[in-house]
Design a protein around this motif. Sequence first.
Motif, PDB file in Angstrom:
ATOM      1  N   TRP A   1       0.831  -1.221   0.000  1.00 19.19           N
ATOM      2  CA  TRP A   1       0.000   0.000   0.000  1.00 19.19           C
ATOM      3  C   TRP A   1       0.857   1.260   0.000  1.00 19.19           C
ATOM      4  CZ3 TRP A   1       0.254   3.633   3.916  1.00 19.19           C
ATOM      5  CH2 TRP A   1       0.866   3.238   5.123  1.00 19.19           C
TER       6      TRP A   1
ATOM      7  N   ALA B   1       1.773   2.126  -4.369  1.00 18.05           N
ATOM      8  CA  ALA B   1       1.006   3.367  -4.539  1.00 18.05           C
ATOM      9  C   ALA B   1       1.904   4.576  -4.764  1.00 18.05           C
ATOM     10  CB  ALA B   1       0.097   3.586  -3.331  1.00 18.05           C
TER      11      ALA B   1
ATOM     12  N   TYR C   1      -2.998  -0.190  -4.770  1.00 16.40           N
ATOM     13  CA  TYR C   1      -3.174   1.073  -5.489  1.00 16.40           C
ATOM     14  C   TYR C   1      -4.372   1.790  -4.884  1.00 16.40           C
ATOM     15  CZ  TYR C   1       0.195  -0.927  -8.682  1.00 16.40           C
ATOM     16  OH  TYR C   1       1.335  -1.481  -9.211  1.00 16.40           O
ATOM     17  N   ASN C   2      -4.113   2.469  -3.786  1.00 12.33           N
ATOM     18  CA  ASN C   2      -5.176   3.100  -3.010  1.00 12.33           C
ATOM     19  C   ASN C   2      -5.221   4.610  -3.249  1.00 12.33           C
ATOM     20  OD1 ASN C   2      -3.383   4.465  -0.815  1.00 12.33           O
ATOM     21  ND2 ASN C   2      -2.666   2.344  -0.867  1.00 12.33           N
TER      22      ASN C   2
END
Length: 329
Positions: free
Chosen positions: A175, A179, A218-219
């Motif tokens: 994360w 990201a 992919y936040n």
Amino acid sequence: MKKIIPTFLLLSCSTIGSAASICSTDSSTYSNLEYIYKAGKIRVFYSTNPSSPDNLPIKTDINNNSIPDYVENVALQANTAADVFTHVGFVHPLESTRYKNVVNYIDIHLVNQDGGVAYEIPAKMPNRPDTENKCSLKMVISNRLDSFPGEYWSLVSHELFHLYQYGYSQFKRGWYGEATANWAERSIRSGGHKPVIAPNLLPATQEELKTKVYDVHYNGLWSRIAELYEKNNGVMGLPSSLLNRKYTDGSKVIKDDSLSAYIFMAKFMDNLRLKSEQISYQNNWDPYAWGTNKTLESNNPIILKVIQDTMYQSGMNKTEEEKAFLNLK
């Protein structure tokens, strides 16, 4: 509301001494990739041999210099992205405490696979004379990206940023790692001032933090932070010599001069480096070899705390949304 008291990272480079990473030995000759194209500190390994499983499918050579355009453009994207990252305040992997005076090149292997991978352990290849027995960091990139580079492909810059992450710290949580690399590759794409992923409000509860951030590589966390931080559409102020670089087909490598929140991200990465050094010192760990400890789920709140400290340092503690996020543990 609970009173928030920031705890900033107070360690400095001089506080903790750590030797550079050790270069390992790679006994392979990578015989499937018979050629090396060198451009500065980037070396691209590739094949034009029809019998090789990694034979380059498209060998277009617009400028007739006997180097396939695909190869030249991969090297150009890597060098350009590195120059952009340096311009906005990131420490190049080869200049990082971990790799400086040990690693000489970044090697990109073009192979018949999907996507890309970046490796953190430096190595030399004594069985392959054309590598000069020099130590390098390795990336593997697909040799068949459709219409590369075009308007879309920024995979090389994405994987390159992983090497930056390895140079800064030992934390390896998806994360954070995927990201932020996804954010970084926007440095050469159009719309770098726009959200990478449609942002929601910052998480306000532990459940939101888990389901919307920790469980999603992919936040939208980084896009929302960038949106809250950015005041000037992320203008990088790149020199014209960099902005005017072109691929072999004449298209520009950098699509526009913008990358939101690069000041925040460079500060965050440096704070993460300090935290990584602090944990290594406290646990008497090799600062560059945490093993499975680098991927532990228990690292999530540690990385979160570094984000929060960076927000405090950046004055991002004013709104109710920011305060709620800063209260999370």
